[in-house]
Motif scaffolding. Structure first.
Motif, PDB file in Angstrom:
ATOM      1  N   ALA A 120      31.960  52.882  82.904  1.00 11.98           N
ATOM      2  CA  ALA A 120      31.720  54.315  82.722  1.00 11.98           C
ATOM      3  C   ALA A 120      31.726  54.679  81.240  1.00 11.98           C
ATOM      4  O   ALA A 120      30.837  55.394  80.750  1.00 11.98           O
ATOM      5  CB  ALA A 120      32.785  55.116  83.468  1.00 11.98           C
ATOM      6  N   ILE A 121      32.723  54.187  80.509  1.00 13.15           N
ATOM      7  CA  ILE A 121      32.793  54.475  79.068  1.00 13.15           C
ATOM      8  C   ILE A 121      31.617  53.824  78.346  1.00 13.15           C
ATOM      9  O   ILE A 121      31.061  54.386  77.393  1.00 13.15           O
ATOM     10  CB  ILE A 121      34.148  53.982  78.508  1.00 13.15           C
ATOM     11  N   GLY A 122      31.218  52.640  78.825  1.00 17.14           N
ATOM     12  CA  GLY A 122      30.101  51.938  78.215  1.00 17.14           C
ATOM     13  C   GLY A 122      28.802  52.708  78.288  1.00 17.14           C
ATOM     14  O   GLY A 122      27.889  52.506  77.467  1.00 17.14           O
ATOM     15  N   LYS A 123      28.696  53.627  79.252  1.00 12.67           N
ATOM     16  CA  LYS A 123      27.482  54.439  79.400  1.00 12.67           C
ATOM     17  C   LYS A 123      27.626  55.820  78.772  1.00 12.67           C
ATOM     18  O   LYS A 123      26.674  56.604  78.780  1.00 12.67           O
ATOM     19  CB  LYS A 123      27.162  54.591  80.888  1.00 12.67           C
ATOM     20  N   ASP A 124      28.816  56.112  78.265  1.00 14.26           N
ATOM     21  CA  ASP A 124      29.097  57.446  77.735  1.00 14.26           C
ATOM     22  C   ASP A 124      28.925  57.447  76.212  1.00 14.26           C
ATOM     23  O   ASP A 124      29.680  56.785  75.491  1.00 14.26           O
ATOM     24  CB  ASP A 124      30.541  57.831  78.104  1.00 14.26           C
ATOM     25  N   ALA A 125      27.957  58.199  75.723  1.00 14.68           N
ATOM     26  CA  ALA A 125      27.652  58.233  74.287  1.00 14.68           C
ATOM     27  C   ALA A 125      28.748  58.897  73.474  1.00 14.68           C
ATOM     28  O   ALA A 125      28.766  58.791  72.239  1.00 14.68           O
ATOM     29  CB  ALA A 125      26.329  58.963  74.060  1.00 14.68           C
ATOM     30  N   ARG A 154      27.328  55.177  58.419  1.00  6.59           N
ATOM     31  CA  ARG A 154      26.261  54.784  59.349  1.00  6.59           C
ATOM     32  C   ARG A 154      26.676  55.042  60.792  1.00  6.59           C
ATOM     33  O   ARG A 154      25.876  55.517  61.607  1.00  6.59           O
ATOM     34  CB  ARG A 154      25.921  53.315  59.146  1.00  6.59           C
ATOM     35  N   VAL A 155      27.931  54.734  61.106  1.00  5.00           N
ATOM     36  CA  VAL A 155      28.423  54.980  62.464  1.00  5.00           C
ATOM     37  C   VAL A 155      28.404  56.472  62.769  1.00  5.00           C
ATOM     38  O   VAL A 155      28.041  56.903  63.875  1.00  5.00           O
ATOM     39  CB  VAL A 155      29.850  54.404  62.629  1.00  5.00           C
ATOM     40  N   VAL A 156      28.767  57.280  61.756  1.00  8.26           N
ATOM     41  CA  VAL A 156      28.761  58.735  61.949  1.00  8.26           C
ATOM     42  C   VAL A 156      27.352  59.217  62.258  1.00  8.26           C
ATOM     43  O   VAL A 156      27.134  60.025  63.182  1.00  8.26           O
ATOM     44  CB  VAL A 156      29.317  59.450  60.702  1.00  8.26           C
ATOM     45  N   ARG A 157      26.358  58.749  61.498  1.00  5.15           N
ATOM     46  CA  ARG A 157      24.979  59.176  61.735  1.00  5.15           C
ATOM     47  C   ARG A 157      24.512  58.799  63.133  1.00  5.15           C
ATOM     48  O   ARG A 157      23.885  59.594  63.838  1.00  5.15           O
ATOM     49  CB  ARG A 157      24.049  58.554  60.678  1.00  5.15           C
ATOM     50  N   THR A 158      24.820  57.557  63.531  1.00  8.88           N
ATOM     51  CA  THR A 158      24.411  57.107  64.860  1.00  8.88           C
ATOM     52  C   THR A 158      25.084  57.948  65.931  1.00  8.88           C
ATOM     53  O   THR A 158      24.452  58.335  66.931  1.00  8.88           O
ATOM     54  CB  THR A 158      24.776  55.620  65.043  1.00  8.88           C
ATOM     55  N   TYR A 159      26.347  58.261  65.712  1.00 10.15           N
ATOM     56  CA  TYR A 159      27.097  59.039  66.709  1.00 10.15           C
ATOM     57  C   TYR A 159      26.517  60.454  66.824  1.00 10.15           C
ATOM     58  O   TYR A 159      26.344  60.978  67.931  1.00 10.15           O
ATOM     59  CB  TYR A 159      28.570  59.100  66.307  1.00 10.15           C
ATOM     60  N   LEU A 160      26.202  61.072  65.677  1.00  9.39           N
ATOM     61  CA  LEU A 160      25.665  62.438  65.703  1.00  9.39           C
ATOM     62  C   LEU A 160      24.285  62.488  66.348  1.00  9.39           C
ATOM     63  O   LEU A 160      23.919  63.495  66.977  1.00  9.39           O
ATOM     64  CB  LEU A 160      25.602  63.002  64.275  1.00  9.39           C
ATOM     65  N   ASP A 161      23.489  61.429  66.170  1.00  5.86           N
ATOM     66  CA  ASP A 161      22.189  61.379  66.836  1.00  5.86           C
ATOM     67  C   ASP A 161      22.354  61.432  68.347  1.00  5.86           C
ATOM     68  O   ASP A 161      21.534  62.055  69.047  1.00  5.86           O
ATOM     69  CB  ASP A 161      21.442  60.094  66.450  1.00  5.86           C
ATOM     70  N   LYS A 162      23.413  60.772  68.853  1.00  4.04           N
ATOM     71  CA  LYS A 162      23.650  60.731  70.299  1.00  4.04           C
ATOM     72  C   LYS A 162      24.456  61.934  70.799  1.00  4.04           C
ATOM     73  O   LYS A 162      24.424  62.243  71.994  1.00  4.04           O
ATOM     74  CB  LYS A 162      24.386  59.439  70.673  1.00  4.04           C
TER      75      LYS A 162
END
Length: 597
Positions: A124-129, A147-155
């Motif tokens: 479940a967590i694996g599918k949760d952005a 970079r992780v922040v940018r990817t996270y904000l995109d999702k």
């Protein structure tokens, strides 16, 4: 008095660098990791929140005098905090751990930067952005926070950038958190360090001197201790889980290329579970049989190079001790030795692991085997000696009190006086007429189905190939190995209705192995009732209980199961008389059995 330890604060990254470089030894890398994944998650949360996670205690190997007159100090041995450090290597370094079933698994911890929560990854967590699925690359610095922040904000476009960035920077800073390390001086007496090692982890996993010895062995690469430790661990691993052979072969190339791999490979075809030693059993047997000592604290001393007379540490002693321990381990894991020993135990009638409740008795029986093999005793002598020692040990509960002290005393007596002379003296002292006529009868006055005397009695029946109660063809050996029924000669339900307590109707002298169908047919009848029907069956009447159809066969079956013939006329008022009579018959059989071995 000089303080014998130092207390320091070290960065998490420093501690992990010691693990990666081998500066600090953690033997649990190859053995099962006993913490749950949830505890790993909680450890990471505590570090994130800035909570203390306790002190790590390490001991630097004592300074050893080298051959050229110089000295060298050894690596640090982690003697408390092994589970915490292993959890950190799993969650941060991404190293897989071995679970209790000997399966390798990666513990992946996920992080929710908005809620500031940690969880073990699941589908479940694996599918949760909203979750960062693996914290390890961020903490290690493999991924830039920006970079992780940018990817996270995109999702997660509704997330606040500063909040996400702050959470991830705090997460990354975990590796810069400090952990307290208590380092014990290398010149502390090994006995003192051993005592500390055993006592410190009262609320966690119980530690033993075998754990300490394994830590010591794992810390050594000068004399091959690190690979020896793998040989010990993998043997015990494969004994329980032979299907892991291919995994070891594919994933531990260094071990596969060592001499130990070929020595343990035979276990991939071994499914017998009569004797599945753990690393403590293997280490203890190898040490006792090769060094003639019984206390594992002595092994730690010898591996450290301890000269007991001069009270110094010398390289020659350490080198010699590792060589001797290696020899003892190789003798233990040798396919011929191990299988021959198990065959001897089975030939004594012990056909199922539940029949041997004392692992210590089994361990020392293997010591006897290896000792006599080293003395080149003939096979017949070895076979008889192993059987007698095992049965004597079980009947007298020899290793139930202070096993290490008894191990030490036994091996010294055997080494100094010879096995047979020592056994003769033990028989005279502990297996006298008084034991067989009184002491053993008291042991059999028990309602525990795990009673050692009763289990030895079952072994005696297996050894003599006795048939199950009222069975014409099926042996007790067959019933034990195929989960047959234990039946009450005076049926339990019958005695319950007579208001007898469980402790009374479950007396081991009331137990026999029988076929399920026979057990059901007897039901709750009094013995005098179902035995009268048996007599009719043996004189041309209808078959009700098993396939015995003659008086001769019936009385022979009673003899094999040590049932007094007076049972034909017994009911509840005769129950105590029956128990006394059968205990006496069982004791007489055990005496004949022991001296026939």
């Amino acid at each position: 008095m000089k303080q014998k330890y130092a207390v320091n604060q070290q960065l998490i990254e420093t501690l992990l660098s010691w693990v990666k470089s081998g500066e600090i030894a953690i033997p649990e890398i190859q053995r099962p990791f006993v913490w749950s994944k949830v505890k790993v998650r909680d450890l990471m949360d505590s570090l994130y929140q800035g909570y203390p996670i306790g002190y790590i205690i390490a001991w630097r190997n004592p300074t050893v005098r080298l051959k050229d007159g110089s000295s060298a100090s050894g690596k640090k041995i982690l003697i408390d905090g092994q589970q915490r450090v292993t959890a950190l290597t799993a969650a941060i370094l991404g190293q897989p751990v071995m679970d209790k079933t000997y399966k390798r698994d990666r513990i992946t911890i996920a992080f929710h930067p908005i809620k500031k929560q940690f969880e073990v990854i699941n589908p479940a967590i694996g599918k949760d952005a909203a979750w960062i699925h693996d914290i390890a690359p961020i903490i290690r610095g493999d991924e830039r926070v920006s970079r992780v922040v940018r990817t996270y904000l995109d999702k997660n476009p509704d997330a606040i950038e500063e909040e996400v960035e702050d959470s991830l920077e705090t997460l990354k800073a975990i590796i810069k958190k400090q952990i307290g390390i208590i380092e014990l001086d290398g010149d502390l007496p090994i006995e003192t360090v051993t005592e500390i090692f055993i006592r410190i982890n009262r609320e966690g996993v119980v530690l033993s001197q075998a754990d300490f010895a394994m830590s010591k062995i794992a810390s050594n690469d000068t004399y091959g201790g690190n690979m020896l430790r793998k040989g010990i661990d993998y043997f015990c691993h494969l004994a329980v889980s032979p299907e892991s052979y291919n995994h070891i072969k594919e994933n531990d190339i260094e071990f596969v290329q060592s001499e130990y791999f070929s020595k343990v490979a035979w276990l991939r075809h071994e499914s017998d579970d009569l004797y599945d030693p753990n690393y403590s059993d293997l280490l203890r047997v190898a040490f006792i049989s090769e060094f003639g000592r019984g206390k594992l604290s002595d092994l730690v001393s010898l591996l450290s190079g301890r000269n007991f007379e001069k009270k110094t540490f010398e390289e020659e002693i350490a080198e010699s001790s590792y060589a001797r321990l290696k020899k003892g381990v190789l003798n233990f894991i040798n396919e011929t030795n191990f299988q021959r020993f198990v065959m001897i135990v089975k030939s004594a009638g012990f056909v199922h692991p539940n029949m041997i409740r004392s692992k210590n008795a089994l361990n020392f029986a293997y010591v006897v085997y290896l000792h006599l093999r080293a003395e080149r005793a003939n096979d017949a002598t070895i076979t008889s000696a192993v059987k007698k020692w095992l049965v004597m040990s079980l009947l007298t509960s020899r290793y139930s009190g202070s096993p290490e002290s008894t191990f030490d005393y036994d091996i010294r007596q055997i080494s100094e006086r010879g096995f047979q002379l020592y056994l003769d003296d033990l028989e005279a002292a502990q297996l006298s007429d008084g034991f067989w006529d009184a002491g053993l009868l008291q042991q059999l006055n028990s309602s525990s189905s795990t009673n050692p005397a009763f289990n030895v009695y079952l072994a005696a029946q297996c050894h003599q190939n006795a048939k199950g109660f009222l069975s014409k063809d099926i042996t007790i050996r067959d019933m034990i190995t195929h989960q047959g029924d234990v039946h009450h000669l005076f049926p339990a339900d019958y005695l319950k209705k007579q208001n007898l307590s469980k402790a009374i109707y479950n007396q081991v002298a009331n137990f026999v192995y029988t076929e399920t169908a026979t057990n059901i047919r007897i039901g709750n009848k009094a013995p005098k009732i179902y035995f009268s029907e048996l007599r009719e069956q043996c004189n041309g009447g209808p078959l009700k209980y098993g396939a015995i159809t003659s008086d001769n066969a019936l009385f022979e079956n009673l003899r094999q199961n040590d049932i007094p013939e007076s049972i034909f006329d017994m009911s509840v008022e005769n129950y105590e008389e029956f128990l006394e009579s059968r205990r006496l018959l069982i004791s007489q059989k055990l005496r004949l059995y022991y001296y026939s071995l």
